[in-house]
Design an enzyme around this catalytic site. Structure first.
Site, PDB file in Angstrom:
ATOM      1  N   SER B 131       0.846  -1.134  -0.074  1.00  0.00           N
ATOM      2  CA  SER B 131       0.144   0.102  -0.072  1.00  0.00           C
ATOM      3  C   SER B 131       0.843   1.015  -0.108  1.00  0.00           C
ATOM      4  O   SER B 131       0.620   2.314  -0.590  1.00  0.00           O
ATOM      5  CB  SER B 131      -0.971  -0.066   1.329  1.00  0.00           C
ATOM      6  OG  SER B 131      -1.749  -0.967   1.093  1.00  0.00           O
ATOM      7  N   GLU B 364      -4.969  -4.198  -5.444  1.00  0.00           N
ATOM      8  CA  GLU B 364      -5.519  -3.014  -6.152  1.00  0.00           C
ATOM      9  C   GLU B 364      -5.891  -2.181  -5.033  1.00  0.00           C
ATOM     10  O   GLU B 364      -6.669  -1.253  -5.126  1.00  0.00           O
ATOM     11  CB  GLU B 364      -6.664  -3.199  -7.071  1.00  0.00           C
ATOM     12  CG  GLU B 364      -6.516  -4.284  -8.178  1.00  0.00           C
ATOM     13  CD  GLU B 364      -5.329  -3.601  -8.866  1.00  0.00           C
ATOM     14  OE1 GLU B 364      -4.317  -4.528  -9.129  1.00  0.00           O
ATOM     15  OE2 GLU B 364      -5.253  -2.657  -9.533  1.00  0.00           O
TER      16      GLU B 364
END
Lengths: 255, 380
Positions: B131, B364
């Site tokens: 992230s 994602e």
């Protein structure tokens, strides 16, 4: 070769919960999903293959309201050239429908007319054959192979027990197509795009001069088959039950 | 306001559904069990225009935008989350070429994805930076008219089957602004020094290849710098703002698939002399699942529509992705519970959906990242 294919949108009843409506003469359709009749899909594919092998056009025809147009667009996306929707309620009676389709087809240019061998809703398997009779042309039912010769076809029909019979049939002719004659292609996005530029003609019964005919059959009653006796619970002590089971298996020829 | 799909979109939905329904079920369990990417199904999907359908027609794509892509992804993942990922998973990263590449790069790389000539991968994540994109350590150093890349990438979809990949690397470590230290590169995977190793032991989604990739003195020509130098971080964010829409669609598809399985089972399975579905407790569960599917679908469609119209905000897309993927996980949990013991064995499909769903809340952008983006949108 110019081919006309008659297609129909039918409910998918394979996995659906089918129930009979309050009147007892039709099934409840609200919860069912509809798609092109399976046999018709093979007929569309066969027509497109014949066109791809030899010049010509493929025209798909259906009878029904605007909600039936998706099966025409689908056939156009597979490769048919044009489509006609006769804007009237599907009569649901084979003879009446055959008369309507005959009236429409007789004024079209064609060498071959294809139908699905039967439809997934009523399974009568007679509409195509009746249209052939009305048009006064040769026909073959349950066709599982077509080879085009000069002005004729070599046509294979499926018989019982895996047998086939082969005829040479002079064109124009009408065949009803059996599943398995080919492997229908999937619809591609480019096909969907091309289909939007193809002609989808909407005609009224007045346009084609449909005359009213009376159905030759009347539907009395529709009902679901009663559940059969398929299971037997064997009771008693384990010894008794085992002995009973063994004798049952022996009786049915399992040993 | 019109909530209906266009006629063309409905036809696309029908075409994708038919393809997935006929092709996937027979292969899904076997591909998952054997970590197998089904190349034959991928090729068929390419022939039908289902792979990377957002790519414009001039580069061999279907040119149906993110709305069309989402419809296809939803229908495909509804029948199997793993094989169903083919329409977009195989093309991850191709948007970066589409958005920031030169005409030559689009011809040479992008145009080969929809046709099935190439598979690509998107290599950003590293063992110590997921992230935290700006925490990556891979470097690219200019040497004459070449760039030399070194580093390692982790959890890269298609890593061992890709022909080329988009790699994020540090090119300007001395830049004051951290986000301007990075650039993106196109790397052909057969280059010397590129080494991809398949990751085994994934919990689910095993029909999709995942690998770690090491780069050891990998030399690429100067022109393989993709987009502007120092814009790499922004290129990656531009990609995520689009890819999250169709990952959201994957969430919708899995959530719908879990509901389909629950409905089927609840109608068939009899307990206490009546079908499971006749119990109000089960009916409430089904209602929960249906509501989540509808809410997710509308959020994803809004995100896709806004993206196609160039008015999407990162917040719109983050909302859709977070909610739809959480719905996938929740629906799989409820559906498996309805299946009872049978849901826990691989004879029933729900266990495969259950294992696959979780990753949609992680890849994602983990759902916490989506929430950060939403909060940032609120507080900006």
């Amino acid at each position: 070769m110019d081919v006309i294919v008659c297609v129909k949108k039918v409910p998918d009843t394979a996995e659906a919960d089918v129930s009979v409506g309050a009147g007892g003469r039709e099934i409840n359709k609200e919860r069912l999903t509809f798609a092109i009749n399976e046999w018709d899909n093979y007929a569309v594919e066969e027509a497109i293959r014949l066109k791809e092998e030899d010049e010509g056009t493929v025209t798909v025809v259906t009878v029904g309201g605007k909600d039936k147009e998706d099966i025409l667009r689908r056939s156009l996306a597979m490769g048919a050239d044009k489509a006609i929707r006769l804007d009237m309620e599907d009569p649901e009676d084979s003879f009446v429908l055959a008369n309507v389709l005959y009236t429409l087809i007789k004024d079209q240019k064609f060498d071959l007319v294809l139908f699905g061998a039967q439809s997934g809703d009523f399974n009568s398997g007679v509409t195509g054959v009746m249209v052939a009779r009305m048009l006064g042309i040769s026909h073959a039912a349950m066709v599982n192979g077509i080879e085009v010769l000069d002005g004729r076809t070599k046509t294979s029909r499926e018989l019982e027990g895996g047998l086939n019979e082969i005829y040479e049939i002079k064109l124009p002719a009408l065949f009803t197509i059996q599943t398995g004659i080919n492997e229908p292609r999937y619809v591609s996005i480019s096909g969907i795009r091309k289909a939007r530029k193809k002609e989808l003609k909407v005609m009224t019964p007045a346009d084609v001069g449909v005359t009213e005919v009376k159905p030759m059959l009347s539907l009395e009653k529709m009902y679901l088959p009663p559940p059969g006796k398929i299971a037997e619970i064997i009771g008693g002590s384990p010894e008794e039950a085992a002995a009973k089971l063994a004798s049952l298996l022996k009786e049915k020829g399992a040993f | 306001m019109d909530f209906g799909l266009t006629e063309e979109e409905k036809d696309i939905r029908g075409a994708a559904r038919e393809f997935a329904e006929k092709e996937f079920p027979d292969r899904a369990r076997e591909c998952d069990l054997n970590d197998e990417f089904p190349r034959d199904i991928w090729k068929k999907a390419c022939d039908l225009g289902f792979v990377a359908p957002y790519v414009p027609e001039e580069y061999n794509g279907a040119g149906i935008g993110y709305m069309g892509t989402c419809i296809i992804v939803e229908e495909c993942t509804r029948f199997d989350p793993g094989i169903g990922g083919i329409p977009m998973m195989i093309a991850l990263g191709s948007e970066v070429v589409m958005l920031y590449g030169t005409e030559e790069e689009k011809e040479k790389y992008l145009s080969k994805i929809p046709t099935g000539e190439n598979i690509c991968c998107f290599a950003v994540t590293e063992p110590d930076a997921g992230s935290d994109v700006a925490g990556i350590k891979t470097t690219a150093v200019k040497d004459g008219d070449e760039w030399v890349l070194n580093g390692s990438k982790m959890f890269i979809t298609n890593g061992t089957i890709a022909d080329w990949g988009i790699f994020l690397a540090i090119t300007d470590p001395d830049e004051k602004k951290v986000h301007r230290r990075f650039s993106t590169f196109i790397v052909d995977m057969d280059k010397a020094g590129v080494n991809a190793t398949k990751i085994r032991g994934k919990m689910g989604l095993k029909a999709s290849d995942t690998a770690d990739i090491s780069l050891s003195d990998v030399r690429v020509p100067e022109e393989n710098l993709l987009g502007e130098r120092r814009r790499g971080f922004y290129n990656v964010m531009g990609f995520f703002d689009r890819s999250r829409v169709y990952i959201g669609a994957m969430g919708v598809g899995i959530a719908q698939g879990a509901l389909d399985l629950a409905l089927k089972y609840a109608k068939e399975r009899k307990t206490f002399g009546k079908p499971l579905a006749s119990n109000q407790g089960i009916q409430f569960e089904l209602a929960d699942m249906k509501t989540r599917v509808e809410a997710s679908r509308n959020l994803v469609y809004k995100g896709a529509w806004a993206t196609d119209n160039g008015i999407a905000t990162p917040m719109d897309v983050a909302i859709a992705k977070w909610y739809a993927c959480e719905s996938a996980v929740k629906n799989c949990d409820q559906s498996l519970q309805i299946h009872g013991g049978y849901g826990y064995i691989d004879e029933y499909d729900i266990e495969r959906f259950y294992r696959a769903a979780k990753v949609t809340e992680i890849f994602e952008g983990a759902k916490q990242i989506e929430k950060m983006i939403i909060a940032r949108g609120l507080l900006a």
